[in-house]
Design a protein around this motif. Sequence first.
Motif, PDB file in Angstrom:
ATOM      1  N   PRO A 211       0.822  -1.221   0.000  1.00 37.44           N
ATOM      2  CA  PRO A 211       0.000   0.000   0.000  1.00 37.44           C
ATOM      3  C   PRO A 211       0.851   1.264   0.000  1.00 37.44           C
ATOM      4  CG  PRO A 211       0.058  -0.931   2.180  1.00 37.44           C
ATOM      5  CD  PRO A 211       0.785  -1.904   1.297  1.00 37.44           C
ATOM      6  N   ASP A 212       0.194   2.373  -0.208  1.00 31.17           N
ATOM      7  CA  ASP A 212       0.834   3.689  -0.170  1.00 31.17           C
ATOM      8  C   ASP A 212       0.988   4.114   1.287  1.00 31.17           C
ATOM      9  OD1 ASP A 212      -1.895   3.698   0.092  1.00 31.17           O
ATOM     10  OD2 ASP A 212      -2.246   5.382  -1.257  1.00 31.17           O
ATOM     11  N   VAL A 213       1.981   3.543   1.954  1.00 33.09           N
ATOM     12  CA  VAL A 213       2.103   3.681   3.411  1.00 33.09           C
ATOM     13  C   VAL A 213       2.313   5.117   3.863  1.00 33.09           C
ATOM     14  CG1 VAL A 213       2.906   1.331   3.781  1.00 33.09           C
ATOM     15  CG2 VAL A 213       4.563   3.119   3.237  1.00 33.09           C
ATOM     16  N   ALA A 214       2.791   5.979   2.986  1.00 35.01           N
ATOM     17  CA  ALA A 214       3.006   7.372   3.384  1.00 35.01           C
ATOM     18  C   ALA A 214       1.695   8.102   3.609  1.00 35.01           C
ATOM     19  CB  ALA A 214       3.838   8.099   2.332  1.00 35.01           C
ATOM     20  N   VAL A 215       0.609   7.615   2.982  1.00 36.57           N
ATOM     21  CA  VAL A 215      -0.673   8.322   3.077  1.00 36.57           C
ATOM     22  C   VAL A 215      -1.808   7.393   3.498  1.00 36.57           C
ATOM     23  CG1 VAL A 215      -0.059  10.162   1.459  1.00 36.57           C
ATOM     24  CG2 VAL A 215      -0.999   8.025   0.580  1.00 36.57           C
ATOM     25  N   SER A 216      -1.485   6.212   4.005  1.00 34.61           N
ATOM     26  CA  SER A 216      -2.532   5.303   4.476  1.00 34.61           C
ATOM     27  C   SER A 216      -1.981   4.449   5.603  1.00 34.61           C
ATOM     28  CB  SER A 216      -3.039   4.410   3.342  1.00 34.61           C
ATOM     29  OG  SER A 216      -2.091   3.400   3.028  1.00 34.61           O
ATOM     30  N   ASN A 217      -2.886   3.770   6.300  1.00 33.75           N
ATOM     31  CA  ASN A 217      -2.490   2.888   7.403  1.00 33.75           C
ATOM     32  C   ASN A 217      -2.655   1.419   7.037  1.00 33.75           C
ATOM     33  OD1 ASN A 217      -1.938   5.034   9.300  1.00 33.75           O
ATOM     34  ND2 ASN A 217      -4.159   5.351   9.452  1.00 33.75           N
ATOM     35  N   GLU A 218      -2.703   1.117   5.748  1.00 38.41           N
ATOM     36  CA  GLU A 218      -2.882  -0.258   5.297  1.00 38.41           C
ATOM     37  C   GLU A 218      -1.580  -1.045   5.437  1.00 38.41           C
ATOM     38  OE1 GLU A 218      -5.164  -0.678   1.553  1.00 38.41           O
ATOM     39  OE2 GLU A 218      -5.275   1.506   1.581  1.00 38.41           O
ATOM     40  N   ASN A 219      -1.702  -2.387   5.360  1.00 37.61           N
ATOM     41  CA  ASN A 219      -0.556  -3.281   5.477  1.00 37.61           C
ATOM     42  C   ASN A 219      -0.351  -4.070   4.188  1.00 37.61           C
ATOM     43  OD1 ASN A 219      -0.108  -2.672   8.298  1.00 37.61           O
ATOM     44  ND2 ASN A 219      -1.905  -3.934   8.760  1.00 37.61           N
ATOM     45  N   ASP A 220       0.848  -4.609   4.017  1.00 39.43           N
ATOM     46  CA  ASP A 220       1.122  -5.482   2.878  1.00 39.43           C
ATOM     47  C   ASP A 220       0.171  -6.683   2.909  1.00 39.43           C
ATOM     48  OD1 ASP A 220       3.185  -3.726   2.553  1.00 39.43           O
ATOM     49  OD2 ASP A 220       4.765  -5.236   2.447  1.00 39.43           O
ATOM     50  N   GLU A 221      -0.147  -7.195   1.718  1.00 40.10           N
ATOM     51  CA  GLU A 221      -1.031  -8.358   1.646  1.00 40.10           C
ATOM     52  C   GLU A 221      -0.593  -9.254   0.499  1.00 40.10           C
ATOM     53  OE1 GLU A 221      -5.805  -9.364   1.100  1.00 40.10           O
ATOM     54  OE2 GLU A 221      -5.169  -7.410   1.862  1.00 40.10           O
ATOM     55  N   THR A 222      -0.571 -10.553   0.734  1.00 44.79           N
ATOM     56  CA  THR A 222      -0.170 -11.527  -0.272  1.00 44.79           C
ATOM     57  C   THR A 222      -1.401 -12.156  -0.922  1.00 44.79           C
ATOM     58  OG1 THR A 222       1.857 -12.055   0.944  1.00 44.79           O
ATOM     59  CG2 THR A 222       1.126 -13.650  -0.710  1.00 44.79           C
ATOM     60  N   TYR A 223      -1.355 -12.297  -2.228  1.00 47.53           N
ATOM     61  CA  TYR A 223      -2.458 -12.923  -2.966  1.00 47.53           C
ATOM     62  C   TYR A 223      -2.464 -14.418  -2.688  1.00 47.53           C
ATOM     63  CZ  TYR A 223      -5.177 -14.612  -6.976  1.00 47.53           C
ATOM     64  OH  TYR A 223      -6.098 -15.232  -7.782  1.00 47.53           O
ATOM     65  N   MET A 224      -3.620 -14.939  -2.279  1.00 55.24           N
ATOM     66  CA  MET A 224      -3.716 -16.349  -1.904  1.00 55.24           C
ATOM     67  C   MET A 224      -4.508 -17.180  -2.914  1.00 55.24           C
ATOM     68  SD  MET A 224      -1.930 -16.151   0.783  1.00 55.24           S
ATOM     69  CE  MET A 224      -2.142 -17.816   1.423  1.00 55.24           C
ATOM     70  N   GLY A 225      -4.924 -16.564  -4.034  1.00 57.71           N
ATOM     71  CA  GLY A 225      -5.743 -17.282  -4.998  1.00 57.71           C
ATOM     72  C   GLY A 225      -4.924 -18.002  -6.061  1.00 57.71           C
ATOM     73  N   ASP A 226      -5.624 -18.383  -7.138  1.00 55.81           N
ATOM     74  CA  ASP A 226      -5.028 -19.116  -8.246  1.00 55.81           C
ATOM     75  C   ASP A 226      -4.323 -18.130  -9.178  1.00 55.81           C
ATOM     76  OD1 ASP A 226      -4.353 -20.694 -10.387  1.00 55.81           O
ATOM     77  OD2 ASP A 226      -6.377 -21.454 -10.757  1.00 55.81           O
ATOM     78  N   LEU A 227      -3.017 -18.262  -9.309  1.00 57.70           N
ATOM     79  CA  LEU A 227      -2.244 -17.336 -10.141  1.00 57.70           C
ATOM     80  C   LEU A 227      -2.449 -17.559 -11.631  1.00 57.70           C
ATOM     81  CD1 LEU A 227       1.142 -16.953  -8.249  1.00 57.70           C
ATOM     82  CD2 LEU A 227      -0.428 -15.153  -8.902  1.00 57.70           C
ATOM     83  N   ARG A 228      -3.129 -18.629 -11.995  1.00 55.93           N
ATOM     84  CA  ARG A 228      -3.413 -18.854 -13.416  1.00 55.93           C
ATOM     85  C   ARG A 228      -4.822 -18.394 -13.789  1.00 55.93           C
ATOM     86  NH1 ARG A 228      -0.430 -24.288 -15.617  1.00 55.93           N
ATOM     87  NH2 ARG A 228       1.433 -24.188 -14.313  1.00 55.93           N
ATOM     88  N   ASN A 229      -5.577 -17.956 -12.802  1.00 56.59           N
ATOM     89  CA  ASN A 229      -6.954 -17.512 -13.049  1.00 56.59           C
ATOM     90  C   ASN A 229      -6.954 -15.993 -13.216  1.00 56.59           C
ATOM     91  OD1 ASN A 229      -9.692 -16.615 -12.669  1.00 56.59           O
ATOM     92  ND2 ASN A 229     -10.152 -18.604 -11.749  1.00 56.59           N
ATOM     93  N   PHE A 230      -7.078 -15.544 -14.470  1.00 61.49           N
ATOM     94  CA  PHE A 230      -7.000 -14.116 -14.759  1.00 61.49           C
ATOM     95  C   PHE A 230      -8.092 -13.334 -14.034  1.00 61.49           C
ATOM     96  CE2 PHE A 230      -8.765 -10.616 -17.284  1.00 61.49           C
ATOM     97  CZ  PHE A 230      -7.676  -9.756 -17.312  1.00 61.49           C
ATOM     98  N   ASP A 231      -9.336 -13.791 -14.110  1.00 64.14           N
ATOM     99  CA  ASP A 231     -10.443 -13.048 -13.510  1.00 64.14           C
ATOM    100  C   ASP A 231     -10.269 -12.900 -12.003  1.00 64.14           C
ATOM    101  OD1 ASP A 231     -11.740 -12.659 -15.928  1.00 64.14           O
ATOM    102  OD2 ASP A 231     -12.838 -14.541 -15.796  1.00 64.14           O
ATOM    103  N   GLU A 232      -9.843 -13.961 -11.351  1.00 66.95           N
ATOM    104  CA  GLU A 232      -9.683 -13.929  -9.898  1.00 66.95           C
ATOM    105  C   GLU A 232      -8.576 -12.957  -9.493  1.00 66.95           C
ATOM    106  OE1 GLU A 232      -8.621 -17.049  -6.239  1.00 66.95           O
ATOM    107  OE2 GLU A 232      -9.270 -17.816  -8.207  1.00 66.95           O
ATOM    108  N   LEU A 233      -7.437 -13.056 -10.179  1.00 64.65           N
ATOM    109  CA  LEU A 233      -6.333 -12.159  -9.853  1.00 64.65           C
ATOM    110  C   LEU A 233      -6.677 -10.714 -10.201  1.00 64.65           C
ATOM    111  CD1 LEU A 233      -3.437 -11.703  -8.881  1.00 64.65           C
ATOM    112  CD2 LEU A 233      -2.657 -12.195 -11.217  1.00 64.65           C
ATOM    113  N   ASN A 234      -7.359 -10.513 -11.321  1.00 73.03           N
ATOM    114  CA  ASN A 234      -7.718  -9.162 -11.756  1.00 73.03           C
ATOM    115  C   ASN A 234      -8.633  -8.489 -10.733  1.00 73.03           C
ATOM    116  OD1 ASN A 234      -7.608  -7.185 -14.092  1.00 73.03           O
ATOM    117  ND2 ASN A 234      -9.817  -7.423 -13.891  1.00 73.03           N
ATOM    118  N   ILE A 235      -9.595  -9.225 -10.203  1.00 74.37           N
ATOM    119  CA  ILE A 235     -10.510  -8.669  -9.209  1.00 74.37           C
ATOM    120  C   ILE A 235      -9.745  -8.297  -7.939  1.00 74.37           C
ATOM    121  CG2 ILE A 235     -12.424  -9.238  -7.661  1.00 74.37           C
ATOM    122  CD1 ILE A 235     -13.607 -10.905  -9.963  1.00 74.37           C
ATOM    123  N   TRP A 236      -8.851  -9.179  -7.497  1.00 77.73           N
ATOM    124  CA  TRP A 236      -8.083  -8.923  -6.271  1.00 77.73           C
ATOM    125  C   TRP A 236      -7.206  -7.685  -6.415  1.00 77.73           C
ATOM    126  CZ3 TRP A 236      -2.837  -8.918  -4.879  1.00 77.73           C
ATOM    127  CH2 TRP A 236      -2.572  -8.955  -3.500  1.00 77.73           C
TER     128      TRP A 236
END
Length: 404
Positions: free
Chosen positions: A209-234
């Motif tokens: 995330p844009d940590v300089a202007v937000s309080n969000e944390n890093d996040e790892t994608y846990m879905g199917d890396l071969r599924n375009f629609d799923e990754l695109n939505i995430w």
Amino acid sequence: MASVKLVIFQYVMVVYMFYNPTNSGAVKLTSENIDMTLASNELVLINFYADWCRFSNILQPIFDEAAEKVQAAFPEAGKVVMGKVDCDRESAVAARFHITKYPTLKVLRNGQPTKREYRGARTVEAFTEFIRKQLEDPIKEFQNMKDLEQLDSKKRIVVGYFDRRDMPEYNTFRRVATNLKEDCQFHVGFGDVVQALHPPGHPIIVFRPDVAVSNENDETYMGDLRNFDELNIWVQEKCVPLVREITFENAEELTEEGLPFLILFYSPDDLDSIKDFKAIVQMDLISEKQNVNFLTADGKRFAHPLHHLGKTQADLPLIAIDSFRHMYLFPNYKDIFVPGKLKQFLNDLYSGKLHREFHYGPEKETTVEAITNDDSKKPTTPPESTFKKLGPSKNRYTLLKDEL
């Protein structure tokens, strides 16, 4: 004589078959072939036209010539197509893409319409340059892990860790990046550079995330890396935040969404107010995301709206609503920390209370500050919208940018 006529006829037919102008240049798209074209190409630029439209007729030979040059420059199958739709003959296709004016030029990536229509110059050179830029690789490769420490902390970033470039998972990642390159920065590392960060044969994608202007944390994608629609939505959920920054470059796109703006105007060196505003919107106003656009704006760059509100940069930070008719000022910035106060400000917009108070004075308590240079007089109407000038009309956009 008959043989001469036969020869002439055959010659005309050959010329027609090989130089039929309706089949040259841009690909003619119909209800029968448009879905396959969109599904099988990374980038499609479509000219929606009408034969009776003078401007369509002016554009058509230019667009066709550009299509031929683009095809010669990018001959690889599945890369790019410039297409055209006759909206009178293909009314169902025109309705599907909400075409109301001619010509309209729409850009689609991986089968999905982009947020912005093409509104650049309508020349062969401009079209070919636009396509070239659209096809540039949106992912930057890093050669050293220390490179990641230098990334802009004000930008939302997606980082991929892969064994090799030829992995199918990387192709999915690259396609998603082409869709969202205007919303996020994309970076990738391969092989030995990142081997300590992921198991062999198991690539990883991480959102930073844009940590300089937000309080969000890093996040790892846990879905199917071969599924375009799923990754695109995430990735879209991560890269298109609840609170966005309005700039001259995206203002037209934001106004076209048609929702009123709730805007935080901040000083360029004040990042804490941005963090606070984002946190409060996430906590108290997320239910309103279908009704309003939550935005931040550099008060130095957007000094003109401040002037309309009777404020200057010395008054920052401050919050206002732009309804596209009028602008309303939140009376006291510090009240954003009072639970429910900012939400009530929005409810007062929906109910018409903000507008009524400018005409008739406070109903029970003052929820909006009167903008006037003379304290003895109350304005009869609120300030007019400034951001509506950043809407679809290019002339209005240019005018306001010049003013600012």
